[in-house]
Design a protein around this motif. Structure first.
Motif, mmCIF file in Angstrom:
data_model
loop_
_atom_site.group_PDB
_atom_site.id
_atom_site.type_symbol
_atom_site.label_atom_id
_atom_site.label_comp_id
_atom_site.label_asym_id
_atom_site.label_seq_id
_atom_site.Cartn_x
_atom_site.Cartn_y
_atom_site.Cartn_z
ATOM 1 N N TYR A 95 0.857 -1.200 0.000
ATOM 2 C CA TYR A 95 0.000 0.000 0.000
ATOM 3 C C TYR A 95 0.891 1.248 0.000
ATOM 4 C CZ TYR A 95 -4.134 2.862 0.771
ATOM 5 O OH TYR A 95 -5.143 3.800 0.616
ATOM 6 N N ASN A 118 -12.563 7.997 -3.296
ATOM 7 C CA ASN A 118 -13.646 7.070 -2.946
ATOM 8 C C ASN A 118 -15.015 7.590 -3.398
ATOM 9 O OD1 ASN A 118 -11.809 6.387 0.058
ATOM 10 N ND2 ASN A 118 -11.892 5.095 -1.749
ATOM 11 N N TYR A 174 -4.471 -3.224 -3.228
ATOM 12 C CA TYR A 174 -5.841 -3.449 -2.747
ATOM 13 C C TYR A 174 -6.144 -4.940 -2.531
ATOM 14 C CZ TYR A 174 -6.513 1.468 -3.369
ATOM 15 O OH TYR A 174 -6.391 2.830 -3.234
ATOM 16 N N GLU A 184 -16.466 -0.585 -2.548
ATOM 17 C CA GLU A 184 -15.651 0.638 -2.622
ATOM 18 C C GLU A 184 -15.173 0.891 -4.038
ATOM 19 O OE1 GLU A 184 -12.329 2.387 0.296
ATOM 20 O OE2 GLU A 184 -11.494 0.892 -1.064
ATOM 21 N N SER A 225 -12.103 3.311 -5.786
ATOM 22 C CA SER A 225 -10.956 4.153 -5.486
ATOM 23 C C SER A 225 -10.453 4.692 -6.826
ATOM 24 C CB SER A 225 -9.904 3.327 -4.748
ATOM 25 O OG SER A 225 -9.054 4.148 -4.009
HETATM 26 C C1 AVI Z 1 -9.385 5.843 2.451
HETATM 27 N N1 AVI Z 1 -9.219 5.427 1.058
HETATM 28 C C2 AVI Z 1 -8.644 6.510 0.256
HETATM 29 C C3 AVI Z 1 -8.516 4.149 0.887
HETATM 30 C C4 AVI Z 1 -8.266 3.860 -0.615
HETATM 31 O O1 AVI Z 1 -7.127 3.594 -0.956
HETATM 32 O O2 AVI Z 1 -9.205 3.979 -1.404
HETATM 33 C C5 AVI Z 1 -9.300 3.026 1.506
HETATM 34 C C6 AVI Z 1 -8.751 1.669 1.209
HETATM 35 N N2 AVI Z 1 -9.414 0.697 0.668
HETATM 36 C C7 AVI Z 1 -8.651 -0.359 0.543
HETATM 37 N N3 AVI Z 1 -7.439 -0.051 0.950
HETATM 38 C C8 AVI Z 1 -7.485 1.217 1.417
#
Ligand code: AVI
Ligand code: SAH
Length: 323
Positions: free
Chosen positions: A58, A168, A208, A282, A284
Motif C-alpha cells: 500500500y 472514494n 488493494y 468501494e 478508489s
Molecule cells: C481511504 N481510502 C482513500 C482508501 C483507498 O485507498 O481507497 C481506503 C482503502 N481501501 C482499501 N485499501 C485502502
C-alpha cells in the motif's frame, strides 16, 4: 449522507431505525448490490485501515507522507497565522502531525471523521504532542455543513483532505464534495488535498489485495458490522474479497463475492445471492494531475501548486478558492 454521524446502536431492536438501515437496504436491493465505503470505519475497520497503511504493497500513505514532509514549509508559507486547519476524514491524524510541526501559529485544528474511535484516539494523542493547540473534533459526515465555535468563525480556514479519500467518490460526487468544501472554507479558503495517480495495474491490484490479507479483512469487516449493528446473518466464510481494476472508469473496485448460492436475512428482508455474485463496497478512483485539476476547477477551486514523488505515484495539490 449527512445523517450517518452516530451509527452505534444500543441493540438490534433499534436497528430498523438506524440511520444506516435504509442506506444498507437500498444498496443491497440494487441489481449490482452495493454498500457505501464509509461503513468500513467502525473501530475495528479504522484499526484495519491503519494496518493497511503500513503494508509494503500500500504505497499511498508512505508516499504522501514523504511528499508532505517536502511540501510543509511551502504550505506553511501560504497559511496565514491564526488560521483554522480543518481536516476531512482525519482518521489517525498521523499525516497531520507533519503539517502541525510546520504550523505553530494555528488558532485551532478541527478534525472531522465518522469513526468515533479514530477521532478520539487522534485527538488525545495530538493533545499530548501539541499541548497548546486547540483541537476541536467533530464526529460526523464531512459532507454536512461545517460548524466551528463562534470565536473561530471569522478565522481564515485551510482544509486538509489527505489519503486520496476524494478517490472514494465518483467524479460527479467528488466535484460536489469539493464545492461543499469551498463553501465551508469560505472566502480566502485553501485546501491541501492528496490524490492518488493512475498507474500500472500490477502496482494497483496488490495495493488493494495484499499478500497478508489485511485488505480482505478490512473489506469483510463491513459484513461483521452489519451482523452486529443491524442483526444481519452474513457468514463471513461465505464471501471472499476481490479487487478489480475498472480501466474504463479509471478506478479500483473492491467487491465481496459470494462463494455459493445463499440468502441473507437483514431487517426482515431476504437478500438472495447467486454463486459469484458480489457486493460492490468501494471505488478508489485514480487521476492524472490534469484530470484532477479540471475536476477541482469545476468545483470552484484554482490550483496553485502540486507536488508529486519521483515515481509519480501520488500527488498533493494546494487549491485556493477561485477568484
Ligand atoms: C481511504 N481510502 C482513500 C482508501 C483507498 O485507498 O481507497 C481506503 C482503502 N481501501 C482499501 N485499501 C485502502
Ligand atoms: N486521512 C487519513 C485516513 C484516511 S481513511 C489518511 O490519510 O490516512 C478515510 C477516513 O475518512 C476514515 O478515517 C473514515 O472514517 C473517514 N470517512 C470516510 N467517509 C467519511 C465521511 N463521509 N465523513 C467523515 N469521515 C469519513
Amino acid at each position: 449522507m449527512s445523517q450517518i454521524a452516530e451509527q452505534k446502536l444500543g441493540s438490534v431492536q433499534d436497528a430498523a431505525t438506524s440511520p444506516i438501515a435504509q442506506i444498507v437496504l437500498d444498496g443491497l436491493s440494487r441489481p449490482q448490490k452495493t454498500l457505501p465505503s464509509f461503513l468500513f470505519y467502525d473501530a475495528r475497520g479504522s484499526d484495519l485501515f491503519e494496518e493497511i497503511t503500513r503494508l509494503p504493497e500500500y504505497y499511498p500513505t508512505r508516499t504522501e507522507a514523504a511528499i508532505l514532509v517536502e511540501a510543509a514549509p511551502q504550505i506553511a508559507a501560504h497559511t496565514p497565522p491564526g488560521a483554522v486547519l480543518v481536516e476531512y476524514g482525519s482518521g489517525s491524524s498521523r499525516k497531520t502531525e507533519i503539517l502541525l510541526d510546520a504550523l505553530p501559529n494555528l488558532a485551532a485544528y478541527a478534525p472531522i471523521d465518522v469513526s468515533q474511535s479514530a477521532l478520539a484516539e487522534a485527538s488525545a494523542r495530538l493533545g499530548r504532542r501539541f499541548p497548546t493547540l486547540r483541537v476541536i473534533p467533530t464526529l460526523g459526515d464531512f459532507s454536512a455543513p461545517l460548524i466551528l465555535p463562534a470565536g473561530l468563525s471569522r478565522r481564515p480556514r485551510t482544509g486538509f483532505f489527505p489519503g486520496s479519500t476524494i478517490g472514494n467518490f465518483a467524479p460527479a460526487e467528488a466535484a460536489a464534495l469539493l464545492t461543499h468544501m469551498a463553501q465551508g472554507l469560505g472566502h480566502g479558503g485553501k485546501l491541501i488535498i492528496g490524490v492518488d495517480l493512475l498507474k500500472d495495474v500490477s502496482v494497483l491490484i496488490p495495493a488493494y489485495d495484499d499478500a497478508s490479507g489485511v485488505t480482505a479483512a478490512f473489506n469483510l469487516n463491513i459484513l461483521a458490522r452489519l451482523n452486529r449493528e443491524l442483526g444481519a446473518d452474513f457468514d463471513l466464510q461465505s464471501f471472499r474479497h476481490e479487487a478489480r481494476f475498472n480501466a474504463a472508469e479509471g478506478r479500483i473496485e473492491m467487491h465481496l463475492v459470494s462463494r455459493h448460492r445463499q440468502k441473507i436475512a437483514l431487517l426482515g428482508c431476504l437478500f438472495p445471492f447467486e454463486a459469484g455474485e458480489s457486493i460492490h463496497t468501494e471505488n478508489s478512483y485514480k487521476y492524472s494531475i490534469a484530470q484532477f485539476k479540471a475536476l477541482a476547477e469545476l468545483a470552484g477551486w484554482s490550483c496553485q501548486r502540486v507536488w508529486t514523488d519521483e515515481g509519480d505515484l501520488f500527488s498533493v495539490h494546494e487549491l485556493h478558492r477561485g477568484v
